[in-house]
Design a protein around this motif. Sequence first.
Motif, PDB file in Angstrom:
ATOM      1  N   PHE A 140      45.274  38.665  44.012  1.00 31.48           N
ATOM      2  CA  PHE A 140      44.878  40.052  44.260  1.00 31.48           C
ATOM      3  C   PHE A 140      43.799  40.469  43.241  1.00 31.48           C
ATOM      4  O   PHE A 140      42.770  41.041  43.602  1.00 31.48           O
ATOM      5  CB  PHE A 140      46.113  40.957  44.159  1.00 31.48           C
ATOM      6  CG  PHE A 140      45.794  42.421  44.239  1.00 31.48           C
ATOM      7  CD1 PHE A 140      45.518  43.016  45.469  1.00 31.48           C
ATOM      8  CD2 PHE A 140      45.756  43.212  43.096  1.00 31.48           C
ATOM      9  CE1 PHE A 140      45.219  44.374  45.548  1.00 31.48           C
ATOM     10  CE2 PHE A 140      45.452  44.556  43.161  1.00 31.48           C
ATOM     11  CZ  PHE A 140      45.184  45.146  44.393  1.00 31.48           C
ATOM     12  N   LEU A 141      44.047  40.134  41.969  1.00 29.31           N
ATOM     13  CA  LEU A 141      43.059  40.467  40.926  1.00 29.31           C
ATOM     14  C   LEU A 141      41.739  39.747  41.188  1.00 29.31           C
ATOM     15  O   LEU A 141      40.660  40.322  41.037  1.00 29.31           O
ATOM     16  CB  LEU A 141      43.583  40.084  39.535  1.00 29.31           C
ATOM     17  CG  LEU A 141      44.781  40.872  39.003  1.00 29.31           C
ATOM     18  CD1 LEU A 141      45.173  40.350  37.620  1.00 29.31           C
ATOM     19  CD2 LEU A 141      44.447  42.356  38.900  1.00 29.31           C
ATOM     20  N   LEU A 142      41.853  38.481  41.591  1.00 25.17           N
ATOM     21  CA  LEU A 142      40.648  37.672  41.828  1.00 25.17           C
ATOM     22  C   LEU A 142      39.805  38.271  42.966  1.00 25.17           C
ATOM     23  O   LEU A 142      38.578  38.373  42.851  1.00 25.17           O
ATOM     24  CB  LEU A 142      41.072  36.239  42.181  1.00 25.17           C
ATOM     25  CG  LEU A 142      39.972  35.229  42.485  1.00 25.17           C
ATOM     26  CD1 LEU A 142      39.160  34.949  41.234  1.00 25.17           C
ATOM     27  CD2 LEU A 142      40.567  33.919  43.000  1.00 25.17           C
ATOM     28  N   VAL A 143      40.490  38.683  44.046  1.00 28.43           N
ATOM     29  CA  VAL A 143      39.758  39.208  45.208  1.00 28.43           C
ATOM     30  C   VAL A 143      39.205  40.603  44.929  1.00 28.43           C
ATOM     31  O   VAL A 143      38.041  40.890  45.193  1.00 28.43           O
ATOM     32  CB  VAL A 143      40.691  39.244  46.453  1.00 28.43           C
ATOM     33  CG1 VAL A 143      39.990  39.889  47.638  1.00 28.43           C
ATOM     34  CG2 VAL A 143      41.128  37.833  46.822  1.00 28.43           C
ATOM     35  N   MET A 144      40.048  41.456  44.375  1.00 27.00           N
ATOM     36  CA  MET A 144      39.672  42.862  44.260  1.00 27.00           C
ATOM     37  C   MET A 144      38.880  43.198  42.996  1.00 27.00           C
ATOM     38  O   MET A 144      38.071  44.109  42.990  1.00 27.00           O
ATOM     39  CB  MET A 144      40.930  43.753  44.288  1.00 27.00           C
ATOM     40  CG  MET A 144      41.797  43.548  45.514  1.00 27.00           C
ATOM     41  SD  MET A 144      40.927  43.843  47.058  1.00 27.00           S
ATOM     42  CE  MET A 144      40.920  45.614  47.135  1.00 27.00           C
ATOM     43  N   LEU A 145      39.187  42.476  41.912  1.00 29.07           N
ATOM     44  CA  LEU A 145      38.604  42.896  40.630  1.00 29.07           C
ATOM     45  C   LEU A 145      37.695  41.845  40.003  1.00 29.07           C
ATOM     46  O   LEU A 145      37.489  41.833  38.799  1.00 29.07           O
ATOM     47  CB  LEU A 145      39.730  43.257  39.639  1.00 29.07           C
ATOM     48  CG  LEU A 145      40.703  44.350  40.088  1.00 29.07           C
ATOM     49  CD1 LEU A 145      41.859  44.444  39.122  1.00 29.07           C
ATOM     50  CD2 LEU A 145      39.993  45.692  40.151  1.00 29.07           C
ATOM     51  N   SER A 146      37.186  40.950  40.829  1.00 28.32           N
ATOM     52  CA  SER A 146      36.380  39.850  40.282  1.00 28.32           C
ATOM     53  C   SER A 146      35.219  40.363  39.431  1.00 28.32           C
ATOM     54  O   SER A 146      34.996  39.878  38.320  1.00 28.32           O
ATOM     55  CB  SER A 146      35.845  39.008  41.430  1.00 28.32           C
ATOM     56  OG  SER A 146      35.975  37.663  41.115  1.00 28.32           O
ATOM     57  N   LYS A 147      34.504  41.348  39.926  1.00 25.33           N
ATOM     58  CA  LYS A 147      33.314  41.806  39.199  1.00 25.33           C
ATOM     59  C   LYS A 147      33.643  42.490  37.870  1.00 25.33           C
ATOM     60  O   LYS A 147      33.119  42.105  36.830  1.00 25.33           O
ATOM     61  CB  LYS A 147      32.465  42.689  40.094  1.00 25.33           C
ATOM     62  CG  LYS A 147      31.630  41.847  41.044  1.00 25.33           C
ATOM     63  CD  LYS A 147      30.691  42.656  41.856  1.00 25.33           C
ATOM     64  CE  LYS A 147      29.963  41.733  42.839  1.00 25.33           C
ATOM     65  NZ  LYS A 147      29.289  42.470  43.877  1.00 25.33           N
ATOM     66  N   PRO A 148      34.540  43.518  37.866  1.00 27.75           N
ATOM     67  CA  PRO A 148      34.852  44.142  36.573  1.00 27.75           C
ATOM     68  C   PRO A 148      35.497  43.166  35.592  1.00 27.75           C
ATOM     69  O   PRO A 148      35.223  43.212  34.392  1.00 27.75           O
ATOM     70  CB  PRO A 148      35.805  45.290  36.924  1.00 27.75           C
ATOM     71  CG  PRO A 148      36.186  45.123  38.332  1.00 27.75           C
ATOM     72  CD  PRO A 148      35.166  44.261  38.974  1.00 27.75           C
ATOM     73  N   LEU A 149      36.360  42.265  36.124  1.00 27.44           N
ATOM     74  CA  LEU A 149      37.004  41.299  35.223  1.00 27.44           C
ATOM     75  C   LEU A 149      35.973  40.345  34.624  1.00 27.44           C
ATOM     76  O   LEU A 149      36.084  39.929  33.476  1.00 27.44           O
ATOM     77  CB  LEU A 149      38.078  40.503  35.970  1.00 27.44           C
ATOM     78  CG  LEU A 149      39.395  41.231  36.253  1.00 27.44           C
ATOM     79  CD1 LEU A 149      40.317  40.363  37.085  1.00 27.44           C
ATOM     80  CD2 LEU A 149      40.097  41.620  34.967  1.00 27.44           C
TER      81      LEU A 149
END
Lengths: 498, 154
Positions: free
Chosen positions: A123-132
């Motif tokens: 979920f983090l990888l798909v949704m927050l890839s850019k900010p992370l």
Amino acid sequence: MDALLSLLSHFSDINLILAATLGVVWGIIGGAMPGISPSITMALLLPFTYALQPSTAIVLLASTYVGAEYGGSIPAILIRTPGTNAAAATVTDGYEMNRQGKAGLALGISLYSGVIGSLFGLFLLVMLSKPLASVALAFTPPAYFALGVLGLSVIVSLSGESLVKGLIAAVLGLMIATIGTDPVSGISRFTFGSSELLSGIKPILIMVGLFAMSELLVQASKLDDARVKTAPRIRFPDNKLKKRLVLPQAIGGILGGFEGVMPGAGGTVASFMSYNEAKRWSRFKSEFGHGSPEGIAAPETANNTVAETALVPLLSFGIPGSNSTAILLGGFLIHGLVPGPLLFTQSGDIIQNLYAGLFIAAISLLFIGMAIMPACIWMVNRPRPYLNAFIFALIMSGIYSINNSLFDLSIMLFAGCIGFFMRLLKFPFLPTVLGLVLGFMIESNFRRSLVLSGDDLGIFVDDRISLVLLSLATIFIIGSLSKRFIHALFRKDNGPQG
Amino acid sequence: MFSRDFVGGLAAVVTGSLYFFLSLNLRSSALADSVGPAGLPKILGGLMISLGLILCAQALYRSIKSNRLETNEWHGQGRRILRAFGLLCLGVGYLLLVKTLGYALSIAILLALVAVYQGASANWHLAAIASVGAGTLWAIFVLLLDVPMPSGIF
């Protein structure tokens, strides 16, 4: 949301489903073998990916990584041998539960938490890839140093009854980490002319020695078989226990998500920090170290989250943060794909297939895990002489296979002796492991920072991330020390215990 | 007086002293930074010695305060250490023989000897288990994982 919806169209691809499932099976086998790291497991597959479609090849490798990170917990719980570095934090409570005849439940918690960690990481990888990804870029040597110090700060609470013993154990780990080539000047340290020691001592050798070999030596020193046999089936936590596991899983997920995106930090640091934080926030602190379900849930959620979020710097910038993601990078390059910002625009389909494959891998982890566990539990219920003989042979074979080196075997046996005497003298192991894993990271980044700043220690305060992490470390240390002090005072007031 | 904590402290002092001595003899380099390759090792050596001394002092203080000798905690440990040492010797024996005998034979012998050492009876049942175990490990590591295990001189 669009990204999630478009994923659904990729789930009907039979090649993808096969690649994800086979990758998980292969990963669990490799991860469960002591000495065979996730990266070795993936590297063994690399030659076979030449003939595959790019998407299928990438999904096969990434699913292997997911399976291997989970697989490491199986020998950690059943035979006190961490299959991967990150599984070292699971050993303490997992093996304790096994000794109490609750191996099925321990494996169930590990599997349940592993799947939750994988899904949360995805979920983090798909949704927050850019900010992370921007977090990964903001990390400079002072921040890495501070991250290492934050990792070490948990030693105070991992030290058990005696803080001095915990600190001695941690210093021992840091000492072992200095063996090899100096990270700045290139001078060899404590190698005694041995070329095998130039690249340092791999943490897995010491971990297997400390945990598994020392356990075999302790078992050999006893004549009675006081094991409690366990029912040969996996048992998932009931609703009451699931509620209790929510907090440690949330801690593991958040810390795993955070650590995974930072190149070099990895699942080991995330697992240990999650274990420590789960203990700090638990209502059942006294159970930790004696078979706490939370002590399994937190590190297992963390290292499985890391397996997904570690892909963020790789996909976004082409930076492999670990050996495993470096192998995955190799998989991309073999098929003429260059990870980085352009990959998302030029080969968006590959990325979508990867996300879908990782989702299938997380779900198949649950079913494959359930299918293989009864056989694993059956094995550990065998008579002690045969079981111990097989474990001894397995770790001797596994350790040799890391570098095809008999020297590694002698290091592992020596670490086993140290572990045996540490247990005899009641020293804790976890601080040693933490010192060993973080030693190189702390020293190299501290010295690089000083080189960058012209020996100005102010660089650690000027760097905002470093300042925040060092402040957190200070708060953790002071908090843990004051808790110990209050606890000791309370005990004194109530007279000697036991 | 020689409680586990005291012995542990003493071991820490000896280890720290040895490590500190070795770190004093580390070469320096023209490429070295201000901390140098010996910087951290010297601090760690000093820290280990100090912590070891604190542990010894704590142990002494406790034994004087309780005014009794803590000899019971060592009762029977000598025999246990010897038994553990025996298992370790089997591991060392494997290390010495594996290149000559090859992986499959050495691991089968190791399996059988460790099982006997742990109390199994030396009979055909054990020989069969050792053979099947060695075969399984050989299949996993050599066939499946493609690890180049020592093939021996035969």
